[in-house]
Design a protein around this motif. Structure first.
Motif, short mmCIF file in Angstrom:
data_model
loop_
_atom_site.label_atom_id
_atom_site.label_comp_id
_atom_site.label_asym_id
_atom_site.label_seq_id
_atom_site.Cartn_x
_atom_site.Cartn_y
_atom_site.Cartn_z
N VAL A 11 33.66 11.18 3.94
CA VAL A 11 32.66 12.25 3.96
C VAL A 11 31.26 11.83 3.50
O VAL A 11 30.34 12.63 3.52
N SER A 12 31.08 10.60 3.08
CA SER A 12 29.75 10.18 2.64
C SER A 12 29.42 8.78 3.17
O SER A 12 30.31 7.94 3.36
N ALA A 13 28.14 8.58 3.40
CA ALA A 13 27.66 7.29 3.91
C ALA A 13 26.27 7.03 3.36
O ALA A 13 25.56 7.95 2.96
N LEU A 14 25.90 5.78 3.34
CA LEU A 14 24.56 5.37 2.94
C LEU A 14 23.84 4.91 4.19
O LEU A 14 24.26 3.98 4.87
N LEU A 15 22.74 5.60 4.53
CA LEU A 15 21.92 5.22 5.67
C LEU A 15 20.70 4.47 5.15
O LEU A 15 20.01 4.95 4.26
N THR A 16 20.45 3.29 5.69
CA THR A 16 19.32 2.48 5.29
C THR A 16 18.36 2.37 6.47
O THR A 16 18.76 1.93 7.55
N VAL A 17 17.12 2.78 6.25
CA VAL A 17 16.09 2.70 7.28
C VAL A 17 15.18 1.53 6.93
O VAL A 17 14.63 1.47 5.84
N THR A 18 15.04 0.59 7.87
CA THR A 18 14.18 -0.57 7.67
C THR A 18 13.02 -0.48 8.64
O THR A 18 13.23 -0.36 9.85
N LEU A 19 11.81 -0.50 8.10
CA LEU A 19 10.60 -0.43 8.91
C LEU A 19 9.88 -1.77 8.87
O LEU A 19 9.75 -2.38 7.81
N ASP A 20 9.40 -2.19 10.02
CA ASP A 20 8.51 -3.35 10.08
C ASP A 20 7.08 -2.85 10.00
O ASP A 20 6.79 -1.71 10.35
N LYS A 21 6.19 -3.70 9.55
CA LYS A 21 4.80 -3.31 9.42
C LYS A 21 4.22 -2.90 10.78
O LYS A 21 3.38 -2.01 10.86
N SER A 22 4.70 -3.51 11.84
CA SER A 22 4.20 -3.19 13.18
C SER A 22 4.55 -1.77 13.61
O SER A 22 3.90 -1.21 14.49
N ASP A 23 5.58 -1.17 12.97
CA ASP A 23 5.99 0.19 13.32
C ASP A 23 4.95 1.24 12.93
O ASP A 23 4.83 2.27 13.58
N TYR A 24 4.21 0.98 11.87
CA TYR A 24 3.27 1.99 11.39
C TYR A 24 1.83 1.50 11.27
O TYR A 24 0.91 2.31 11.06
N LYS A 25 1.57 0.22 11.43
CA LYS A 25 0.24 -0.34 11.22
C LYS A 25 -0.80 0.26 12.16
O LYS A 25 -1.91 0.62 11.75
N GLU A 26 -0.47 0.39 13.44
CA GLU A 26 -1.42 0.90 14.43
C GLU A 26 -1.82 2.35 14.13
O GLU A 26 -3.00 2.70 14.22
N LYS A 27 -0.87 3.16 13.74
CA LYS A 27 -1.17 4.56 13.43
C LYS A 27 -2.02 4.69 12.17
O LYS A 27 -2.89 5.55 12.09
N VAL A 28 -1.78 3.83 11.20
CA VAL A 28 -2.58 3.83 9.98
C VAL A 28 -4.02 3.44 10.31
O VAL A 28 -4.97 4.06 9.81
N GLU A 29 -4.20 2.44 11.17
CA GLU A 29 -5.54 2.02 11.56
C GLU A 29 -6.29 3.16 12.26
O GLU A 29 -7.48 3.38 12.01
#
Length: 106
Positions: A11-29
């Motif tokens: 009934v329980s699990a650990l979800l780990t989300v891994t982001l690369d800098k390229s995933d959000y860098k363009e939107k931040v710019e």
């Protein structure tokens, strides 16, 4: 972006989300450029604030906001794609220190 699941029990699990800098860098710019166009800083005309000054003041906040958005979307997509039935809202685990300039975040 990569989402991995580790089941603890039925009934329980650990979800780990891994982001690369390229995933959000363009939107931040894009957000920083938008802030620079509209920023009103004493000593500068509206829209003429140097991008480096805007980056120094607002980059961390904008980056964390975008990271939070990406993690939320990734988690929701993972739950939808794998047809997981949630009893309640996912509980995030606190992260001691998060560097928005790191190449990868987990």
């Amino acid at each position: 972006m990569n989402v991995t699941a580790t089941n603890h029990d039925e009934v329980s699990a650990l979800l780990t989300v891994t982001l690369d800098k390229s995933d959000y860098k363009e939107k931040v710019e894009k957000q920083l450029i938008n802030y620079a166009k509209n920023a009103q800083v004493p000593g500068f005309r509206k829209g003429k604030v140097p991008l480096s000054m805007v980056r120094k003041q607002y980059e961390a906040g904008i980056a964390f906001e975008e990271i939070n958005k990406q993690v939320s979307e990734g988690l929701n997509n993972y739950v939808t794609e794998n047809k997981l039935r949630l009893v309640g809202q996912p509980v995030p685990q606190p992260v001691d220190a998060m560097d928005h300039n790191a190449e990868s975040l987990s």
